[in-house]
Scaffold this active site. Structure first.
Site, PDB file in Angstrom:
ATOM      1  CE  LYS A 262      -4.443  -1.185   0.137  1.00  6.33           C
ATOM      2  NZ  LYS A 262      -5.485  -0.569  -0.716  1.00  6.33           N
TER       3      LYS A 262
ATOM      4  CB  SER B  49      -0.806  -8.166  -0.962  1.00  5.36           C
ATOM      5  OG  SER B  49      -1.747  -8.859  -0.168  1.00  5.36           O
TER       6      SER B  49
END
Length: 420
Positions: free
Chosen positions: A55, A313
């Site tokens: 992110k 992720s």
């Protein structure tokens, strides 16, 4: 489809900005998974990013593209945790104030990390039980206080920033003399897979892009099947990083054009993957971070002999959740079962149950019983851990003879949540 879709050139522009800011995370060949699935499997380790998730890429690039006027009063965002950490890190580095909205259900570990990365530049507001509720409140607050809102996924610059992962994957594959047959990536709001697929479909057109959602929040798959963005009325928040009820209108368009398939993975299977990654490869993955690897089981026939990249992720997993993760994995595998059983109120009833009902390899993990007066029998909550999942048939057969009216607690989610 439309001019607002992110292109390979947009991603490369973001890459030039981010190359001195973010870690170029390793793409590691995984011998265990490669052997297990008879494939050539690489893990793109975004769990090793500065904020332990991808992110940071989208957040930093989006904020870096704002004008001085747009950051004068500060910025805001809504996040289940990882986007918030990316915004916090960015704002501290660039000297910008941020107001960050997070759901009240966000793990404490992620909240603490946002404070740490913000280091005085961040104010946290916990609002709503889901990301969508927190997101709505953040938008209202931003308008009222004239703050620039940093979208977590539905923004071209955020998408371009996330897409820089694919640039690194491409570079590493070329360095290894490899080409990828498939790239697996998790889907929450859709920013990651939109950016990755935008680059891959131009730079690596032979590579298929496979999205992965949890069974409790398949918002992109439902939307694609409906042909329009569709809001889920109920979601399971276990995979908190991807527990999004409504995907972005822009990310929806990217997925329509660029994503080849979407796999739905049960949360219990994700738990097994988290444990497997930790015990066999020493990788600490959060639930959403493990989605891409979990999907390999459903694709095991298609990936044989192929080169596959799974994007891990994120690694912001609260250690306090490990007991729940282990429990959900055992339940999914059919190894752990809970029953309400009526026991005769006489001496030796428990001994009879252990000797005659349980199998030789079965283990009692929970036993709750209070003896009642003036009754011939009383209910017992009992948990049983099997050595092999197929042992359940024999156990149920013997259990029915002991108490024909037993209740299988696993089959009733509300009863399980209340009693266990």
């Amino acid at each position: 489809m439309t001019d607002d879709l992110v292109s390979k050139e947009d991603v490369l522009k973001a890459y030039k900005v981010l190359r001195t800011v973010v870690n170029q995370t390793p793409m590691q060949h995984d011998a265990y998974l490669s052997q297990k699935y008879h494939a050539n499997i690489f893990l793109k380790r975004e769990d090793l990013q500065i904020v332990r998730s991808f992110k940071l890429r989208g957040a930093y690039y989006a904020i870096s593209q704002l004008s001085e006027a747009e950051t004068e009063n500060g910025v805001s965002c809504a996040s289940a945790g990882n986007h918030a950490q990316g915004v916090a890190y960015t704002c501290h580095r660039l000297g910008i104030q941020a107001t960050i909205f997070m759901p009240t259900t966000t793990p404490a570990q992620k909240i603490d990390q946002v404070r740490y990365f913000g280091n005085g530049n961040v104010e946290i507001k916990l609002v709503g039980d889901t990301f969508d509720e927190s997101n709505a409140a953040a938008h209202v607050y931003s308008v009222e206080n004239n703050l620039t809102f940093i979208e977590p996924f539905n923004d071209r610059n955020v998408i371009a920033g996330q897409g820089t992962i694919a640039v690194e994957i491409h570079q590493d594959l070329v360095a290894e003399g490899e080409t990828a047959d498939m790239v697996f990536a998790a889907i929450g709001g859709g920013g990651l897979i939109s950016g990755v697929s935008s680059y891959i479909k131009e730079a690596m057109p032979e590579t298929k892009v496979i999205g992965v959602e949890s069974l409790g929040a398949p918002s992109m798959k439902v939307s694609l099947e409906a042909g329009e963005v569709t809001t889920l009325t109920d979601i399971d928040k276990f995979c908190d990083g991807t527990a999004v009820a409504t995907v972005g209108s822009l990310t929806f368009k990217h997925c329509q054009k660029n994503v080849d398939d979407i796999i739905i993975v049960p949360e219990g299977q994700v738990c097994g993957t988290i444990i497997d990654l930790y015990t066999k490869q020493a990788i600490v993955a959060e639930p959403s971070g493990a989605l891409s690897v979990s999907a390999l089981e459903q694709y095991k026939d298609e990936i044989k002999g192929k080169t596959v990249v799974c994007i891990v992720s994120g690694g912001n997993n609260d250690i306090n959740r490990m007991a729940e993760i282990d429990e959900r994995s055992l339940l999914y595998q059919g190894m752990k079962h809970y029953f309400i059983v009526n026991f005769p109120q006489r001496a030796g009833a428990l001994r009879e149950f252990v000797n005659d009902i349980l199998g030789p390899d079965d283990d009692i993990t929970k036993f709750e019983y209070t003896k009642k007066v003036n009754r011939s029998e009383g209910p017992v909550l009992i948990g049983v851990l099997l050595k092999n999942s197929y042992d359940i048939e024999g156990l149920l057969s013997r259990l029915e003879k002991f108490d024909p009216h037993y209740i299988a607690v696993n089959e009733n989610s509300k009863l399980y949540a209340f009693l266990v």
